[in-house]
Design a protein around this motif. Structure first.
Motif, PDB file in Angstrom:
ATOM      1  N   VAL A 121      57.202 -44.846  31.011  1.00  0.00           N
ATOM      2  CA  VAL A 121      57.945 -43.740  30.411  1.00  0.00           C
ATOM      3  C   VAL A 121      57.008 -42.538  30.368  1.00  0.00           C
ATOM      4  O   VAL A 121      55.814 -42.661  30.644  1.00  0.00           O
ATOM      5  CB  VAL A 121      58.460 -44.080  28.988  1.00  0.00           C
ATOM      6  N   GLY A 122      57.563 -41.379  30.025  1.00  0.00           N
ATOM      7  CA  GLY A 122      56.763 -40.163  30.040  1.00  0.00           C
ATOM      8  C   GLY A 122      56.292 -39.742  28.658  1.00  0.00           C
ATOM      9  O   GLY A 122      56.598 -40.373  27.638  1.00  0.00           O
ATOM     10  N   HIS A 123      55.558 -38.646  28.651  1.00  0.00           N
ATOM     11  CA  HIS A 123      55.105 -38.022  27.402  1.00  0.00           C
ATOM     12  C   HIS A 123      56.327 -37.666  26.550  1.00  0.00           C
ATOM     13  O   HIS A 123      57.286 -37.066  27.036  1.00  0.00           O
ATOM     14  CB  HIS A 123      54.331 -36.750  27.754  1.00  0.00           C
ATOM     15  N   GLY A 124      56.278 -38.066  25.284  1.00  0.00           N
ATOM     16  CA  GLY A 124      57.383 -37.725  24.383  1.00  0.00           C
ATOM     17  C   GLY A 124      58.522 -38.713  24.376  1.00  0.00           C
ATOM     18  O   GLY A 124      59.394 -38.650  23.509  1.00  0.00           O
ATOM     19  N   ASP A 125      58.530 -39.633  25.332  1.00  0.00           N
ATOM     20  CA  ASP A 125      59.604 -40.630  25.348  1.00  0.00           C
ATOM     21  C   ASP A 125      59.358 -41.685  24.271  1.00  0.00           C
ATOM     22  O   ASP A 125      58.212 -42.042  23.990  1.00  0.00           O
ATOM     23  CB  ASP A 125      59.681 -41.330  26.715  1.00  0.00           C
ATOM     24  N   PRO A 126      60.437 -42.234  23.701  1.00  0.00           N
ATOM     25  CA  PRO A 126      60.247 -43.301  22.714  1.00  0.00           C
ATOM     26  C   PRO A 126      59.824 -44.599  23.392  1.00  0.00           C
ATOM     27  O   PRO A 126      60.186 -44.867  24.532  1.00  0.00           O
ATOM     28  CB  PRO A 126      61.642 -43.443  22.087  1.00  0.00           C
ATOM     29  N   VAL A 127      59.035 -45.382  22.657  1.00  0.00           N
ATOM     30  CA  VAL A 127      58.623 -46.705  23.123  1.00  0.00           C
ATOM     31  C   VAL A 127      59.280 -47.735  22.211  1.00  0.00           C
ATOM     32  O   VAL A 127      59.220 -47.608  20.981  1.00  0.00           O
ATOM     33  CB  VAL A 127      57.086 -46.862  23.069  1.00  0.00           C
ATOM     34  N   SER A 128      59.915 -48.736  22.806  1.00  0.00           N
ATOM     35  CA  SER A 128      60.610 -49.760  22.016  1.00  0.00           C
ATOM     36  C   SER A 128      59.620 -50.791  21.496  1.00  0.00           C
ATOM     37  O   SER A 128      58.752 -51.275  22.228  1.00  0.00           O
ATOM     38  CB  SER A 128      61.673 -50.449  22.872  1.00  0.00           C
ATOM     39  N   LEU A 129      59.789 -51.150  20.239  1.00  0.00           N
ATOM     40  CA  LEU A 129      58.950 -52.207  19.646  1.00  0.00           C
ATOM     41  C   LEU A 129      59.480 -53.602  19.971  1.00  0.00           C
ATOM     42  O   LEU A 129      58.826 -54.594  19.666  1.00  0.00           O
ATOM     43  CB  LEU A 129      58.861 -52.020  18.128  1.00  0.00           C
ATOM     44  N   HIS A 130      60.676 -53.686  20.566  1.00  0.00           N
ATOM     45  CA  HIS A 130      61.251 -54.975  20.968  1.00  0.00           C
ATOM     46  C   HIS A 130      61.144 -56.014  19.841  1.00  0.00           C
ATOM     47  O   HIS A 130      60.605 -57.115  20.035  1.00  0.00           O
ATOM     48  CB  HIS A 130      60.558 -55.501  22.244  1.00  0.00           C
ATOM     49  N   ALA A 131      61.661 -55.634  18.690  1.00  0.00           N
ATOM     50  CA  ALA A 131      61.483 -56.475  17.493  1.00  0.00           C
ATOM     51  C   ALA A 131      62.084 -57.864  17.649  1.00  0.00           C
ATOM     52  O   ALA A 131      61.683 -58.788  16.948  1.00  0.00           O
ATOM     53  CB  ALA A 131      62.102 -55.773  16.285  1.00  0.00           C
ATOM     54  N   CYS A 132      63.007 -58.041  18.597  1.00  0.00           N
ATOM     55  CA  CYS A 132      63.608 -59.365  18.757  1.00  0.00           C
ATOM     56  C   CYS A 132      62.684 -60.325  19.517  1.00  0.00           C
ATOM     57  O   CYS A 132      62.909 -61.538  19.502  1.00  0.00           O
ATOM     58  CB  CYS A 132      64.964 -59.268  19.452  1.00  0.00           C
ATOM     59  N   VAL A 133      61.645 -59.809  20.182  1.00  0.00           N
ATOM     60  CA  VAL A 133      60.774 -60.709  20.947  1.00  0.00           C
ATOM     61  C   VAL A 133      59.302 -60.652  20.554  1.00  0.00           C
ATOM     62  O   VAL A 133      58.508 -61.476  20.979  1.00  0.00           O
ATOM     63  CB  VAL A 133      60.887 -60.463  22.474  1.00  0.00           C
ATOM     64  N   THR A 134      58.934 -59.659  19.739  1.00  0.00           N
ATOM     65  CA  THR A 134      57.530 -59.573  19.329  1.00  0.00           C
ATOM     66  C   THR A 134      57.421 -58.905  17.968  1.00  0.00           C
ATOM     67  O   THR A 134      58.248 -58.050  17.621  1.00  0.00           O
ATOM     68  CB  THR A 134      56.680 -58.778  20.345  1.00  0.00           C
ATOM     69  N   SER A 135      56.403 -59.286  17.224  1.00  0.00           N
ATOM     70  CA  SER A 135      56.123 -58.600  15.958  1.00  0.00           C
ATOM     71  C   SER A 135      54.669 -58.139  15.946  1.00  0.00           C
ATOM     72  O   SER A 135      54.074 -57.968  14.889  1.00  0.00           O
ATOM     73  CB  SER A 135      56.386 -59.546  14.783  1.00  0.00           C
ATOM     74  N   ALA A 136      54.103 -57.940  17.138  1.00  0.00           N
ATOM     75  CA  ALA A 136      52.667 -57.627  17.222  1.00  0.00           C
ATOM     76  C   ALA A 136      52.406 -56.627  18.346  1.00  0.00           C
ATOM     77  O   ALA A 136      51.649 -56.902  19.278  1.00  0.00           O
ATOM     78  CB  ALA A 136      51.868 -58.911  17.437  1.00  0.00           C
ATOM     79  N   VAL A 137      53.013 -55.441  18.233  1.00  0.00           N
ATOM     80  CA  VAL A 137      52.853 -54.434  19.292  1.00  0.00           C
ATOM     81  C   VAL A 137      51.627 -53.574  18.991  1.00  0.00           C
ATOM     82  O   VAL A 137      51.442 -53.082  17.881  1.00  0.00           O
ATOM     83  CB  VAL A 137      54.124 -53.569  19.417  1.00  0.00           C
ATOM     84  N   ASP A 138      50.798 -53.400  20.017  1.00  0.00           N
ATOM     85  CA  ASP A 138      49.510 -52.717  19.882  1.00  0.00           C
ATOM     86  C   ASP A 138      49.412 -51.610  20.936  1.00  0.00           C
ATOM     87  O   ASP A 138      50.092 -51.640  21.966  1.00  0.00           O
ATOM     88  CB  ASP A 138      48.382 -53.748  20.073  1.00  0.00           C
ATOM     89  N   TYR A 139      48.521 -50.656  20.672  1.00  0.00           N
ATOM     90  CA  TYR A 139      48.277 -49.521  21.569  1.00  0.00           C
ATOM     91  C   TYR A 139      46.961 -49.735  22.306  1.00  0.00           C
ATOM     92  O   TYR A 139      46.071 -50.426  21.808  1.00  0.00           O
ATOM     93  CB  TYR A 139      48.195 -48.219  20.748  1.00  0.00           C
ATOM     94  N   GLU A 140      46.830 -49.124  23.489  1.00  0.00           N
ATOM     95  CA  GLU A 140      45.569 -49.147  24.234  1.00  0.00           C
ATOM     96  C   GLU A 140      45.440 -47.837  25.017  1.00  0.00           C
ATOM     97  O   GLU A 140      46.141 -47.638  26.007  1.00  0.00           O
ATOM     98  CB  GLU A 140      45.510 -50.335  25.208  1.00  0.00           C
ATOM     99  N   ALA A 141      44.553 -46.962  24.585  1.00  0.00           N
ATOM    100  CA  ALA A 141      44.311 -45.695  25.275  1.00  0.00           C
ATOM    101  C   ALA A 141      43.482 -45.932  26.527  1.00  0.00           C
ATOM    102  O   ALA A 141      42.445 -46.592  26.454  1.00  0.00           O
ATOM    103  CB  ALA A 141      43.560 -44.746  24.343  1.00  0.00           C
ATOM    104  N   GLU A 142      43.933 -45.385  27.666  1.00  0.00           N
ATOM    105  CA  GLU A 142      43.197 -45.657  28.911  1.00  0.00           C
ATOM    106  C   GLU A 142      43.247 -44.483  29.895  1.00  0.00           C
ATOM    107  O   GLU A 142      44.281 -43.831  30.056  1.00  0.00           O
ATOM    108  CB  GLU A 142      43.799 -46.894  29.604  1.00  0.00           C
ATOM    109  N   LEU A 143      42.126 -44.283  30.563  1.00  0.00           N
ATOM    110  CA  LEU A 143      42.097 -43.406  31.731  1.00  0.00           C
ATOM    111  C   LEU A 143      42.724 -44.156  32.905  1.00  0.00           C
ATOM    112  O   LEU A 143      42.407 -45.332  33.123  1.00  0.00           O
ATOM    113  CB  LEU A 143      40.647 -43.050  32.082  1.00  0.00           C
ATOM    114  N   ALA A 144      43.594 -43.496  33.647  1.00  0.00           N
ATOM    115  CA  ALA A 144      44.211 -44.127  34.817  1.00  0.00           C
ATOM    116  C   ALA A 144      43.884 -43.338  36.074  1.00  0.00           C
ATOM    117  O   ALA A 144      43.905 -42.104  36.091  1.00  0.00           O
ATOM    118  CB  ALA A 144      45.722 -44.231  34.637  1.00  0.00           C
ATOM    119  N   VAL A 145      43.568 -44.082  37.127  1.00  0.00           N
ATOM    120  CA  VAL A 145      43.226 -43.515  38.431  1.00  0.00           C
ATOM    121  C   VAL A 145      44.490 -43.509  39.290  1.00  0.00           C
ATOM    122  O   VAL A 145      45.217 -44.503  39.329  1.00  0.00           O
ATOM    123  CB  VAL A 145      42.155 -44.394  39.120  1.00  0.00           C
TER     124      VAL A 145
END
Ligand code: MG
Length: 287
Positions: A116-140
């Protein structure tokens, strides 16, 4: 230079980012994503772009700069302190104390449907996970195709750099004893806000920060990568042809949610803001 993909009404366009003037200089309508610029770069007349129609940044809906035709390549455990926090968190299947640092890069992938793009919502998918985490990364972002690319020629294959948030369902990553399922839920790869061309920055000296709801969680410099970009390109391209538009996420620093005790997973309404010097800021809210 920085190139962004954006929506203008029903049209998808590409713009040269003019940060001083807070606008996008719109390329010819035949360029529909940044991938078109990668493939047809010679057709981009940078000089004439300064006269091109300007779209104010605040009026443009930024899209993910590009969506590769195949999975995004990702690298796990590529900063020392993060490798240790992951190993000690209880969420790394098969973790062995004292063996946190890998001898070879750990590579996995996320399907393009995660992007998804900048500003788009990210789903927490509460029906399949209760442990959503972030990871900041440089991409090539790869520009020139190649297989068996030697380290010393690796940068010749890089077109530019962007930011990704390698969002992860930690419980699925742990329970399934591999990473694909925990990394591949729809919307789990925010990318953007745009791509900075390779000539515009030094990828081995970029400051990476990640804030959650304004609180600093991650801070590192890409000079701290265990496996540097040439090593990653050489490893991944061994017997596997890298193609223009392929994306390699280089790994996340310490400070992710599972680095805290107890873990600090994301909740509805949380905002994650990742900044990398020389590129920009990628911000998404979770729901
Ligand atoms: Mg990652």
């Amino acid at each position: 230079m920085k190139f962004a993909s954006f929506a203008q009404g029903d049209d998808r366009r590409v713009g040269l980012v003019d940060e001083e003037a807070h606008c996008l200089r719109s390329l010819h309508p035949s360029f529909r994503t940044v991938l078109d610029v990668i493939l047809r770069g010679k057709d981009v007349d940078a000089a004439s772009l300064e006269q091109a129609p300007a779209v104010p940044l605040r009026q443009a809906r930024l899209l993910a700069p590009l969506v590769p035709t195949r999975n995004i390549f990702c690298v796990g455990k590529n900063y020392r302190e993060h490798a240790k926090e992951f190993s000690g968190s209880g969420y790394e299947a098969g973790a062995v104390k004292g063996a946190e640092i890998d001898e070879y890069p750990a590579v996995f992938s996320k399907p393009p449907s995660t992007i998804v793009g900048h500003g788009d919502p990210v789903s927490l998918h509460a029906c399949v996970t209760s442990a959503v985490d972030y990871e900041a990364e440089l991409a090539v972002v790869i520009g020139k195709p190649g297989s068996n690319i030697p380290r010393e020629r690796a940068y010749q294959h890089v077109w530019g750099y962007t930011i990704v948030n390698d969002v992860t369902a930690r419980d699925r990553q742990r329970n399934h004893k591999q990473w694909f399922l925990g990394k591949s839920l729809d919307t789990f790869c925010p990318m953007g806000p745009w791509v900075a061309t390779a000539d515009s920055l030094d990828p081995e000296n970029l400051d990476v920060t990640c804030h959650v709801n304004g609180e600093l969680r991650q801070r590192a410099n890409t000079g701290e990568l265990i496996f540097d970009i040439p090593t990653l390109i050489a490893s991944i391209s061994s017997g596997l042809e890298l193609l223009p538009g392929d994306v390699i996420a280089t790994g996340t620093p310490a400070g992710v949610g599972i680095g805290f005790a107890p873990p600090r997973f994301l909740n509805p309404g949380d905002e994650v803001e990742i900044s990398i010097s020389g590129i920009g800021t990628l911000k998404n809210s979770f729901r």
